[in-house]
Design a protein around this motif. Structure first.
Motif, short mmCIF file in Angstrom:
data_model
loop_
_atom_site.label_atom_id
_atom_site.label_comp_id
_atom_site.label_asym_id
_atom_site.label_seq_id
_atom_site.Cartn_x
_atom_site.Cartn_y
_atom_site.Cartn_z
N MET A 110 0.62 -1.20 -0.16
CA MET A 110 -0.02 -0.02 0.13
C MET A 110 0.94 1.21 -0.08
N VAL A 111 1.93 1.48 0.90
CA VAL A 111 2.84 2.38 0.82
C VAL A 111 3.57 2.46 -0.45
N GLU A 112 3.94 1.51 -1.05
CA GLU A 112 4.63 1.51 -2.41
C GLU A 112 3.74 2.27 -3.58
N LYS A 113 2.44 1.88 -3.48
CA LYS A 113 1.46 2.53 -4.29
C LYS A 113 1.25 3.80 -4.25
N ALA A 114 1.18 4.04 -2.88
CA ALA A 114 0.68 5.60 -2.48
C ALA A 114 2.10 6.35 -2.89
N VAL A 115 3.08 5.88 -2.69
CA VAL A 115 4.43 6.68 -2.98
C VAL A 115 4.48 7.02 -4.63
N SER A 116 4.28 5.93 -5.18
CA SER A 116 4.21 6.08 -6.74
C SER A 116 3.35 7.19 -7.05
N PHE A 127 -4.64 6.80 3.63
CA PHE A 127 -4.82 5.52 3.96
C PHE A 127 -6.17 5.18 4.68
N PRO A 128 -6.92 4.17 4.49
CA PRO A 128 -7.91 3.80 5.29
C PRO A 128 -7.57 3.56 6.80
N ALA A 129 -8.49 3.64 7.80
CA ALA A 129 -8.14 3.62 9.27
C ALA A 129 -7.67 2.20 9.49
N MET A 130 -6.54 2.20 10.57
CA MET A 130 -6.09 1.31 10.99
C MET A 130 -5.67 1.33 12.21
N SER A 131 -5.22 0.15 13.07
CA SER A 131 -4.80 0.00 14.38
C SER A 131 -3.61 0.82 14.43
N SER A 132 -3.25 1.33 15.92
CA SER A 132 -2.07 2.22 16.20
C SER A 132 -0.79 1.26 15.64
N TYR A 133 -0.74 0.06 15.84
CA TYR A 133 0.20 -1.05 15.46
C TYR A 133 0.44 -0.89 14.02
N GLU A 134 -0.60 -1.04 13.19
CA GLU A 134 -0.50 -0.67 11.88
C GLU A 134 0.02 0.45 11.27
N LYS A 136 1.99 2.51 13.03
CA LYS A 136 3.44 2.61 13.39
C LYS A 136 4.26 2.00 12.10
N LEU A 137 3.79 0.74 11.85
CA LEU A 137 4.39 0.08 10.52
C LEU A 137 4.54 1.09 9.10
N VAL A 138 3.36 1.59 8.99
CA VAL A 138 3.13 2.55 7.84
C VAL A 138 4.06 3.62 7.89
N HIS A 139 4.19 4.24 9.10
CA HIS A 139 4.92 5.37 9.28
C HIS A 139 6.35 4.95 9.12
N ASP A 140 6.70 3.93 9.47
CA ASP A 140 8.22 3.39 9.26
C ASP A 140 8.41 3.11 7.66
N VAL A 142 7.03 4.53 5.18
CA VAL A 142 6.88 5.86 4.46
C VAL A 142 8.25 6.65 4.80
N SER A 143 8.73 6.70 5.99
CA SER A 143 10.21 7.12 6.40
C SER A 143 11.21 6.64 5.65
N GLU A 144 11.12 5.39 5.53
CA GLU A 144 12.17 4.53 4.58
C GLU A 144 12.26 5.00 3.21
N ALA A 145 10.86 5.41 2.62
CA ALA A 145 10.70 5.57 1.32
C ALA A 145 11.34 7.19 1.22
N GLY A 146 11.44 7.88 2.26
CA GLY A 146 11.72 9.27 1.99
C GLY A 146 10.74 10.34 2.07
N PHE A 147 9.45 9.94 2.42
CA PHE A 147 8.47 10.66 2.40
C PHE A 147 7.86 10.90 3.91
N HIS A 148 6.89 11.99 3.89
CA HIS A 148 6.32 12.44 5.22
C HIS A 148 5.30 11.82 5.46
#
Length: 166
Positions: A110-116, A127-134, A136-140, A142-148
């Motif tokens: 999902m992150v790869e598609k959004a970045v594209s 993104f759709p609503a998700m749990s705090s754990y999910e 956190k994973l998405v934030h990580d 996105v950060s790895e991809a160099g986005f905010h």
């Protein structure tokens, strides 16, 4: 003996206790449902992780419980069981039949598609609503991809919006 504390001030022994309580709860649930599974307990990043997997490689019926919505519901019930015994809120993570790994991969895609889409000119992608754990994973990711990224919304509607770095 010196007790090492994790990020939210829980000792390793407290997290081990959470994992043991959770494993007992899940084991009882599996017995009631007449399902087989091996339970593994680990601790990392201030959380107890409880994983349930088919022991002999055959499907012992865990596929019935490994749907993401079912795992999330069982995780919440297990957290309540732990809280009832310890008197403390639990940040325990439950995985059944590799469902967390599969969900992590879905989130990465999902992150790869959004970045594209952002690289193609979109100003922001929600993104759709998700749990705090999910989240956190998405934030990580996105950060790895160099986005905010930032979380928006409240409660069950909390979601992530990503955008280019300013």
């Amino acid at each position: 003996m010196i007790e090492v504390l994790d990020r939210d001030s829980r000792s390793v022994s407290q997290l081990d206790e959470e994992g043991d309580i959770a494993a007992d709860y899940i084991e009882e649930l599996l017995d009631i449902a007449d399902l087989d599974g091996d339970i593994d307990i680990t601790t990392k990043n201030g959380r107890a992780y409880v994983s349930v997997n088919d022991g002999d490689g055959a499907d012992g019926g865990l596929s019935l419980l490994s749907r993401p919505e079912t795992v999330n519901a069982l995780q919440e019930l297990t957290r309540l069981a732990v809280q009832n015994k310890t008197g403390e809120f639990s940040r325990l993570i439950l995985d059944i039949g590799g469902s967390r790994e599969a969900r992590t991969e879905q989130l990465r895609v999902m992150v790869e598609k959004a970045v594209s889409k952002i690289e193609a000119g979109s100003e922001r992608e929600a993104f759709p609503a998700m749990s705090s754990y999910e989240r956190k994973l998405v934030h990580d990711f996105v950060s790895e991809a160099g986005f905010h990224s930032e979380s928006e919304g409240e409660g069950r509607g909390r979601h992530i919006v990503i955008s280019p770095l300013s």
